[in-house]
Write a protein that holds these residues in place. Structure first.
Motif, PDB file in Angstrom:
ATOM      1  N   GLU A   1     -13.104   5.384  98.780  1.00 26.56           N
ATOM      2  CA  GLU A   1     -12.941   4.371  97.749  1.00 26.56           C
ATOM      3  C   GLU A   1     -12.817   5.002  96.364  1.00 26.56           C
ATOM      4  OE1 GLU A   1     -14.714   3.994 100.432  1.00 26.56           O
ATOM      5  OE2 GLU A   1     -13.830   2.166 101.204  1.00 26.56           O
ATOM      6  N   LYS A   2     -13.475   6.108  96.150  1.00 27.98           N
ATOM      7  CA  LYS A   2     -13.412   6.753  94.845  1.00 27.98           C
ATOM      8  C   LYS A   2     -11.986   7.238  94.553  1.00 27.98           C
ATOM      9  CE  LYS A   2     -16.108   9.534  91.796  1.00 27.98           C
ATOM     10  NZ  LYS A   2     -16.392   8.554  90.780  1.00 27.98           N
ATOM     11  N   LEU A   3     -11.322   7.806  95.548  1.00 29.98           N
ATOM     12  CA  LEU A   3      -9.941   8.253  95.372  1.00 29.98           C
ATOM     13  C   LEU A   3      -9.019   7.057  95.146  1.00 29.98           C
ATOM     14  CD1 LEU A   3      -7.860  10.505  95.353  1.00 29.98           C
ATOM     15  CD2 LEU A   3      -7.726  10.302  97.821  1.00 29.98           C
ATOM     16  N   LEU A   4      -9.231   5.981  95.871  1.00 30.41           N
ATOM     17  CA  LEU A   4      -8.423   4.781  95.704  1.00 30.41           C
ATOM     18  C   LEU A   4      -8.614   4.215  94.300  1.00 30.41           C
ATOM     19  CD1 LEU A   4      -6.502   2.843  97.120  1.00 30.41           C
ATOM     20  CD2 LEU A   4      -8.478   1.541  97.852  1.00 30.41           C
ATOM     21  N   PHE A   5      -9.834   4.231  93.806  1.00 32.62           N
ATOM     22  CA  PHE A   5     -10.134   3.766  92.454  1.00 32.62           C
ATOM     23  C   PHE A   5      -9.400   4.624  91.425  1.00 32.62           C
ATOM     24  CE2 PHE A   5     -12.939   3.580  88.681  1.00 32.62           C
ATOM     25  CZ  PHE A   5     -12.866   2.222  88.444  1.00 32.62           C
ATOM     26  N   THR A   6      -9.400   5.923  91.616  1.00 34.13           N
ATOM     27  CA  THR A   6      -8.700   6.840  90.710  1.00 34.13           C
ATOM     28  C   THR A   6      -7.192   6.586  90.742  1.00 34.13           C
ATOM     29  OG1 THR A   6     -10.404   8.493  91.106  1.00 34.13           O
ATOM     30  CG2 THR A   6      -8.364   9.264  90.138  1.00 34.13           C
ATOM     31  N   CYS A   7      -6.652   6.381  91.928  1.00 38.92           N
ATOM     32  CA  CYS A   7      -5.213   6.100  92.059  1.00 38.92           C
ATOM     33  C   CYS A   7      -4.849   4.789  91.363  1.00 38.92           C
ATOM     34  CB  CYS A   7      -4.808   6.034  93.522  1.00 38.92           C
ATOM     35  SG  CYS A   7      -4.855   7.620  94.347  1.00 38.92           S
ATOM     36  N   PHE A   8      -5.701   3.786  91.483  1.00 43.01           N
ATOM     37  CA  PHE A   8      -5.457   2.510  90.824  1.00 43.01           C
ATOM     38  C   PHE A   8      -5.445   2.693  89.307  1.00 43.01           C
ATOM     39  CE2 PHE A   8      -7.467  -1.222  88.765  1.00 43.01           C
ATOM     40  CZ  PHE A   8      -6.402  -2.094  88.880  1.00 43.01           C
ATOM     41  N   GLU A   9      -6.387   3.443  88.787  1.00 37.34           N
ATOM     42  CA  GLU A   9      -6.423   3.681  87.345  1.00 37.34           C
ATOM     43  C   GLU A   9      -5.175   4.432  86.876  1.00 37.34           C
ATOM     44  OE1 GLU A   9     -10.221   5.590  86.813  1.00 37.34           O
ATOM     45  OE2 GLU A   9     -11.100   3.712  86.102  1.00 37.34           O
ATOM     46  N   ASP A  10      -4.734   5.411  87.651  1.00 40.80           N
ATOM     47  CA  ASP A  10      -3.518   6.158  87.305  1.00 40.80           C
ATOM     48  C   ASP A  10      -2.296   5.234  87.308  1.00 40.80           C
ATOM     49  OD1 ASP A  10      -5.047   8.443  87.112  1.00 40.80           O
ATOM     50  OD2 ASP A  10      -4.439   9.234  89.072  1.00 40.80           O
ATOM     51  N   LEU A  11      -2.222   4.357  88.297  1.00 41.63           N
ATOM     52  CA  LEU A  11      -1.113   3.420  88.399  1.00 41.63           C
ATOM     53  C   LEU A  11      -1.084   2.478  87.202  1.00 41.63           C
ATOM     54  CD1 LEU A  11       1.191   2.316  90.248  1.00 41.63           C
ATOM     55  CD2 LEU A  11      -0.516   0.749  91.177  1.00 41.63           C
ATOM     56  N   THR A  12      -2.224   1.954  86.812  1.00 42.83           N
ATOM     57  CA  THR A  12      -2.261   1.032  85.679  1.00 42.83           C
ATOM     58  C   THR A  12      -1.921   1.747  84.372  1.00 42.83           C
ATOM     59  OG1 THR A  12      -4.659   1.314  85.425  1.00 42.83           O
ATOM     60  CG2 THR A  12      -3.895  -0.549  86.745  1.00 42.83           C
ATOM     61  N   ARG A  13      -2.372   2.986  84.233  1.00 42.59           N
ATOM     62  CA  ARG A  13      -2.037   3.759  83.027  1.00 42.59           C
ATOM     63  C   ARG A  13      -0.529   4.017  82.948  1.00 42.59           C
ATOM     64  NH1 ARG A  13      -5.481   7.982  84.184  1.00 42.59           N
ATOM     65  NH2 ARG A  13      -7.449   6.929  84.290  1.00 42.59           N
ATOM     66  N   ALA A  14       0.066   4.374  84.060  1.00 36.77           N
ATOM     67  CA  ALA A  14       1.507   4.638  84.092  1.00 36.77           C
ATOM     68  C   ALA A  14       2.300   3.372  83.764  1.00 36.77           C
ATOM     69  CB  ALA A  14       1.913   5.180  85.458  1.00 36.77           C
ATOM     70  N   TYR A  15       1.872   2.237  84.294  1.00 41.30           N
ATOM     71  CA  TYR A  15       2.550   0.969  84.011  1.00 41.30           C
ATOM     72  C   TYR A  15       2.428   0.627  82.530  1.00 41.30           C
ATOM     73  CZ  TYR A  15       3.930  -3.904  84.212  1.00 41.30           C
ATOM     74  OH  TYR A  15       4.566  -5.096  83.997  1.00 41.30           O
ATOM     75  N   THR A  16       1.250   0.802  81.972  1.00 43.12           N
ATOM     76  CA  THR A  16       1.036   0.497  80.563  1.00 43.12           C
ATOM     77  C   THR A  16       1.897   1.386  79.672  1.00 43.12           C
ATOM     78  OG1 THR A  16      -1.236  -0.167  81.059  1.00 43.12           O
ATOM     79  CG2 THR A  16      -0.717   0.292  78.761  1.00 43.12           C
ATOM     80  N   LYS A  17       1.993   2.662  80.008  1.00 47.95           N
ATOM     81  CA  LYS A  17       2.825   3.589  79.239  1.00 47.95           C
ATOM     82  C   LYS A  17       4.294   3.186  79.304  1.00 47.95           C
ATOM     83  CE  LYS A  17       0.731   8.143  79.037  1.00 47.95           C
ATOM     84  NZ  LYS A  17       0.800   9.502  79.595  1.00 47.95           N
ATOM     85  N   ALA A  18       4.737   2.787  80.461  1.00 50.68           N
ATOM     86  CA  ALA A  18       6.152   2.466  80.671  1.00 50.68           C
ATOM     87  C   ALA A  18       6.518   1.062  80.206  1.00 50.68           C
ATOM     88  CB  ALA A  18       6.502   2.617  82.144  1.00 50.68           C
ATOM     89  N   PHE A  19       5.534   0.256  79.910  1.00 51.15           N
ATOM     90  CA  PHE A  19       5.815  -1.150  79.623  1.00 51.15           C
ATOM     91  C   PHE A  19       6.767  -1.322  78.443  1.00 51.15           C
ATOM     92  CE2 PHE A  19       4.948  -5.357  77.859  1.00 51.15           C
ATOM     93  CZ  PHE A  19       5.194  -6.122  78.978  1.00 51.15           C
ATOM     94  N   ASN A  20       6.431  -0.777  77.286  1.00 52.59           N
ATOM     95  CA  ASN A  20       7.281  -0.968  76.106  1.00 52.59           C
ATOM     96  C   ASN A  20       8.602  -0.231  76.214  1.00 52.59           C
ATOM     97  OD1 ASN A  20       5.507  -2.667  74.783  1.00 52.59           O
ATOM     98  ND2 ASN A  20       4.410  -0.991  73.828  1.00 52.59           N
ATOM     99  N   ALA A  21       8.558   0.987  76.703  1.00 47.27           N
ATOM    100  CA  ALA A  21       9.761   1.812  76.730  1.00 47.27           C
ATOM    101  C   ALA A  21      10.760   1.385  77.806  1.00 47.27           C
ATOM    102  CB  ALA A  21       9.376   3.273  76.941  1.00 47.27           C
TER     103      ALA A  21
END
Length: 123
Positions: free
Chosen positions: A12-32
């Motif tokens: 679960e810890k790895l899945l949690f980390t992957c989820f956080e990475d996914l949300t960060r990537a989406y947030t970065k890509a949102f405006n651009a």
């Protein structure tokens, strides 16, 4: 039982980390990217990832016996992941509902490639 095997492998810890990475990537890509190219609509592949993750989290959460056998760290990670995921999903409820209505539709990127190829063939 298949979920239990997946939980043992991933954790679960790895899945949690992957989820956080996914949300960060989406947030970065949102405006651009997403606002300019997708007109503010979440890409279908991203929604597909969210739906699969939601199904997996719900399956793991519903398995009470498996949850009791988790280590303390994994149990905390699962609870945190579930809470943050549910909060995050509120922004994508309409996209997820559309996806669940017809999950077999291809991603938009594949459609663009097919239309480009058909235009080349007709020329």
């Amino acid at each position: 039982m298949a979920n239990w095997t997946a939980r043992k492998i991933l954790g679960e810890k790895l899945l949690f980390t992957c989820f956080e990475d996914l949300t960060r990537a989406y947030t970065k890509a949102f405006n651009a990217v997403i606002m300019k190219e997708e007109n503010g609509v979440a890409p279908r592949f991203f929604v597909r990832c969210l739906v699969k993750m939601e199904d997996f989290i719900n399956d793991v959460w519903d398995d009470r016996v498996g949850r009791k056998n988790l280590s303390k760290n994994n149990s905390k990670s699962l609870a945190s992941l579930r809470q943050k995921f549910r909060k995050y999903m509120k922004d994508f409820e309409s996209d997820v509902a559309k996806f669940r209505e017809n999950p077999d539709l291809p991603d938009q990127e594949e459609d663009e490639v097919d239309s480009d190829e058909s235009e080349k063939n007709t020329s």
